[in-house]
Design an enzyme around this catalytic site. Sequence first.
Site, PDB file in Angstrom:
ATOM      1  N   HIS A 137       0.863  -1.184   0.000  1.00  0.00           N
ATOM      2  CA  HIS A 137       0.000   0.000   0.000  1.00  0.00           C
ATOM      3  C   HIS A 137       0.894   1.226   0.000  1.00  0.00           C
ATOM      4  O   HIS A 137       1.624   1.479   0.963  1.00  0.00           O
ATOM      5  CB  HIS A 137      -0.907   0.010   1.226  1.00  0.00           C
ATOM      6  N   HIS A 139       1.549   5.441  -0.577  1.00  0.00           N
ATOM      7  CA  HIS A 139       1.016   6.794  -0.596  1.00  0.00           C
ATOM      8  C   HIS A 139       1.822   7.671  -1.551  1.00  0.00           C
ATOM      9  O   HIS A 139       1.866   8.889  -1.397  1.00  0.00           O
ATOM     10  CB  HIS A 139       1.058   7.410   0.800  1.00  0.00           C
ATOM     11  N   GLU A 162       6.484   1.705 -22.775  1.00  0.00           N
ATOM     12  CA  GLU A 162       7.320   0.525 -22.571  1.00  0.00           C
ATOM     13  C   GLU A 162       7.118  -0.109 -21.199  1.00  0.00           C
ATOM     14  O   GLU A 162       7.083  -1.337 -21.062  1.00  0.00           O
ATOM     15  CB  GLU A 162       8.799   0.904 -22.749  1.00  0.00           C
ATOM     16  N   ASP A 296     -13.851  -6.204 -36.158  1.00  0.00           N
ATOM     17  CA  ASP A 296     -13.430  -7.504 -36.674  1.00  0.00           C
ATOM     18  C   ASP A 296     -12.406  -7.236 -37.784  1.00  0.00           C
ATOM     19  O   ASP A 296     -12.302  -6.114 -38.282  1.00  0.00           O
ATOM     20  CB  ASP A 296     -14.667  -8.236 -37.210  1.00  0.00           C
ATOM     21  N   GLU A 298     -11.329  -9.938 -40.653  1.00  0.00           N
ATOM     22  CA  GLU A 298     -11.655 -10.630 -41.889  1.00  0.00           C
ATOM     23  C   GLU A 298     -13.050 -10.233 -42.371  1.00  0.00           C
ATOM     24  O   GLU A 298     -14.049 -10.452 -41.698  1.00  0.00           O
ATOM     25  CB  GLU A 298     -11.590 -12.138 -41.633  1.00  0.00           C
ATOM     26  N   SER A 430     -10.420 -10.433 -33.085  1.00  0.00           N
ATOM     27  CA  SER A 430     -10.338 -11.375 -34.181  1.00  0.00           C
ATOM     28  C   SER A 430     -10.032 -12.763 -33.653  1.00  0.00           C
ATOM     29  O   SER A 430      -9.469 -12.927 -32.565  1.00  0.00           O
ATOM     30  CB  SER A 430      -9.229 -10.938 -35.153  1.00  0.00           C
ATOM     31  N   LYS A 464     -16.013 -15.932 -30.683  1.00  0.00           N
ATOM     32  CA  LYS A 464     -16.611 -14.704 -31.193  1.00  0.00           C
ATOM     33  C   LYS A 464     -18.122 -14.808 -31.396  1.00  0.00           C
ATOM     34  O   LYS A 464     -18.787 -13.785 -31.611  1.00  0.00           O
ATOM     35  CB  LYS A 464     -15.945 -14.296 -32.510  1.00  0.00           C
TER      36      LYS A 464
END
Length: 531
Positions: A137, A139, A162, A296, A298, A430, A464
Amino acid sequence: MAAVSAAPLAAVNGAAKMASVSPAYLESSRVKETKALISELCRQFYHLGWVSGTGGSIAVRVHDDSIPRQQQLIVMSPSGLQKERMEDDDMYVLSSSGSVLSEPLTKPWPYKPPKCSDSSPVFLKAYQMRNAGAVIHSHGMESCLVTMINPLSKEFRITHMEMIKGIQGHGYYDELVVPIIENTAHERELTDSLAEAIKAYPKTTAVLVRNHGIYVWGDSWISAKTQASAESYHYLFDAAIKLHQLGMDWSTPSHGPIHHLNGVVGTHRSAKISAKAGTLSSNKEIEPSRRCIVLDIEGTTTPISFVTDVLFPYARDNVGRHLELTFDTAETQDDIKLLQAQVQEDLENGVLGAIPIPSDGEKEDVIGALVANVDAMIKADRKITSLKQLQGHIWRTGFQNKEIEGIVFDDVPEALEKWHSLGIKVYIYSSGSRLAQRLLFGNTAYGDLRKYLSGFFDTAVGNKKETKSYIEITQSLGVDNPSDILFVTDVYQEATAAKAAGLEVIISIRPGNGPLPDNHGFKTIQSFSEI
């Protein structure tokens, strides 16, 4: 070794008081080493600015292979004591349920009587709900200020940095989402809201507390400190604050300038873009029609023929060469294990084209069986992780060698750029692996289009054609309502599943796409310029 036992007693400072345990175990080297570790970490965190004054706290499980993880003891730093002056004997030892098993002795004036951390019930939630090995924890000023930039936001979001790779389960192109809960007068009162945030964001390893700090957990203290990771979170918070000061938006892939409108500055979160883009409200802010678009590939961004006539044949024709060249690498061995497991399942289910893969045969025999199985899987257009993962690795070589170039419809780059400029987040979903998705959009005739994309989803979130997959995506994106997300696909079953999850849906009509049912009931487009 004596078993640890603790009878539940009255709660004091958020934990039960002095239950029984073997004195020998409390004096064991494992417990002492954990106490010494926390003392050292407290000093380090003090110098990082995470535990100034007497704020902040750390709790670490006493690792012991002879005791089930859920029953291992927890060593916790006390409340009200300067962390940089912490000593080993200042620590509390708790049972896994929060019963205090050992507490420090009272020190002479001017020290206050010892007190178990007020955060202990909050810590225990992370242990119970995430099976954590350590909780930090902090602060730290960065974790406090970053929650103040937008006082109405319930999340911190950042992408294309990065240090996101330092957070478990995230890569450079992913969007990191950290939930923000509201502060309370006493830290123990945060317990319920933290538990709700953990439940609502199943992939998070941290929760921010507005105007207060952050709770970070990991599988071990090393994970919580450097891999889960508190250090990466603080770095990213600091980066977001500095980018904000420079007038740049940390939450978009390009980190471009925060939008100015008639002299008014505002991030896309506070901007309001109207459904008829370009109209302004009376306070001169843009009114947003939606927060996110999920695409999507395709038949939507890319011709079906590119997948069927270019990508699939390339993968099929190069399976043997790829396996031969990379057979001994850890990546390919992982691919092979996944395929072996899938083929074994296929054999048990009588799937056509599945043939046994030798588990300890000659390299040539193994590769030959793998090639035969992969060829059958590709011909059947199987949507399975083992195949998609291997295909992604094969395609990576093809893109790197300039043997493949990603193809998108001509209207796609302009639309992506437009949505990005309006502050609308765009994601890809996809059946191809996330690696394959990044390769396609990163290597097009229009250049690298990933700068306009905020994240990628594959079948790891689900099939999907299943509604639960879109519910998972909605939770990952953290929108207020599923209808804040527009999903664009060419497949009727996918559209139906997304609509059932509450998403707005448009069906893409492109050359080569399959027919739709009569009276399907969805809006259709032939170009992204219509959105």
